[in-house]
Design a protein around this motif. Structure first.
Motif, short mmCIF file in Angstrom:
data_model
loop_
_atom_site.label_atom_id
_atom_site.label_comp_id
_atom_site.label_asym_id
_atom_site.label_seq_id
_atom_site.Cartn_x
_atom_site.Cartn_y
_atom_site.Cartn_z
N PRO A 1 -12.73 -52.37 3.34
CA PRO A 1 -13.32 -53.01 2.16
C PRO A 1 -12.95 -54.49 2.09
O PRO A 1 -11.77 -54.85 2.16
CB PRO A 1 -12.70 -52.24 0.98
CG PRO A 1 -12.21 -50.95 1.56
CD PRO A 1 -11.81 -51.27 2.97
N GLU B 1 -19.00 -54.81 1.56
CA GLU B 1 -18.96 -54.91 0.11
C GLU B 1 -20.00 -53.96 -0.50
O GLU B 1 -21.02 -53.68 0.13
CB GLU B 1 -19.28 -56.34 -0.35
CG GLU B 1 -18.34 -57.40 0.16
CD GLU B 1 -18.76 -58.78 -0.32
OE1 GLU B 1 -18.35 -59.16 -1.44
OE2 GLU B 1 -19.49 -59.46 0.41
N ALA C 1 -18.20 -48.75 -3.06
CA ALA C 1 -17.06 -49.33 -3.76
C ALA C 1 -16.67 -48.45 -4.94
O ALA C 1 -17.53 -47.94 -5.67
CB ALA C 1 -17.40 -50.74 -4.24
N GLY D 1 -10.40 -53.09 -3.68
CA GLY D 1 -11.45 -52.65 -2.78
C GLY D 1 -11.53 -51.16 -2.55
O GLY D 1 -12.21 -50.71 -1.62
N SER E 1 -12.49 -47.42 -2.18
CA SER E 1 -13.84 -46.94 -1.91
C SER E 1 -13.86 -45.44 -1.77
O SER E 1 -12.81 -44.79 -1.63
CB SER E 1 -14.37 -47.58 -0.62
OG SER E 1 -13.55 -47.23 0.49
#
Length: 302
Positions: A151, A193, A206, A213, A215
């Motif tokens: 991330p 992203e 995300a 970050g 995820s």
């Protein structure tokens, strides 16, 4: 923490193999999940113990594990544990650890050169350790043919641009330098992203809050669905009370909001929820109940 054998589950045409690095009592339950009251654990002792909680010591039981996904000719690792020989002062369970994870991976039929993709759900020490191995005093990627999906928000926060997590913890600099930076140097790191589609079955999304970050990885194959949620959950008590964060969450409000959102979608879509550190079978179905959530059933076969 002791080692366990690998176990396998099939969803659609994807084989999921659980490779355990270690398991055991990790920390006092309410140190790990500070907002959870003693009553919450005690009221659910009949199913929290022994896989998720030791009542006698009041310690939460966690598992360090990697999930291996094989389907469509591709081998994907979801998180890579602690690793061996790392300098992790202040973390006794992780500091200079020596284990047989690579042997367990081989027992599951996975050679380092077979791995196509490594997913780091976030960049904490126990999710990136086997990204690299020591090659004569130099850290190099453990999986020479893999793309490492990282991330971008975590890379910025925990890397030198973010002062290695703002310099709050020395461990964050050490983790980045031995387990993330070497992957950048070889050009194997892929920063992403918002969302990132790996293939027709797997998509990263995300899910910030635990880290900037953080995820989740969604799997859809045939009629089967699963979501690998990383550290969105450290204990089943967070399913019962999603407002309860772990002590490691960087943004408490955002982490709780994300947890509710991901659990709500899993309940609506009947996704199997697969956290990074749960004991027992390691995966469960979730259902909405009285404005919150409950365990709908534990996975079989893993």
């Amino acid at each position: 923490m002791t080692n366990e054998n690998t176990q396998t589950l099939v969803l659609g045409d994807v084989e999921i193999t659980r490779v355990v690095e270690a398991r055991g009592p990790f920390a006092p339950a309410r140190d790990l999940v500070p907002q959870s009251g003693a009553g919450l654990w005690k009221e659910n002792e009949d199913w929290l113990a022994p896989d998720h909680w030791e009542p006698d010591t009041d310690r939460a039981v966690l598992v360090l594990q990697t999930w291996v996904l094989r389907g469509g000719g591709r081998t994907v690792l979801v998180d890579t544990g602690v690793g061996n020989g790392r300098e992790r002062p202040g973390s006794p369970l992780f500091h200079r650890r020596q284990g047989d994870f690579m042997e367990s991976l081989a027992a599951a039929g996975v050679r380092p050169e077979d791995v196509d993709v490594v997913v780091n759900t976030h960049l904490h020490a126990d999710h990136v350790g086997w990204n690299t191995v020591d090659a004569g005093g130099e850290w190099v990627p453990a999986f020479p043919n893999a793309r490492y999906l990282i991330p971008a928000a975590d890379d910025a926060y925990f890397g030198p641009r973010g002062g290695y997590g703002g310099g709050a913890r020395e461990i964050d600099r050490l983790v980045y330098e031995d387990s993330v930076a070497p992957v950048h140097r070889t050009g194997q790191a892929v920063l992403w992203e918002d969302t990132h589609r790996i293939d027709g079955r797997l998509t990263l999304e995300a899910a910030p809050g635990h880290t900037p970050g953080s995820s989740v990885l969604r799997l859809e194959s045939g009629t089967d669905r699963a979501v690998f949620v990383g550290d969105l959950l450290h204990s089943p008590v967070q399913v019962l009370q999603p407002s309860c964060n772990s002590c490691f969450c960087t943004d408490a409000a955002q982490a709780a909001d994300t947890r509710r959102r991901i659990l709500g979608r899993a309940a609506d879509r009947r996704e199997l929820v697969i956290p990074a550190h749960f004991g027992g079978t390691g995966a469960f179905e979730v259902r909405e109940e009285a404005g919150g959530f409950a365990i709908g059933g534990w996975a079989s076969g893993i």
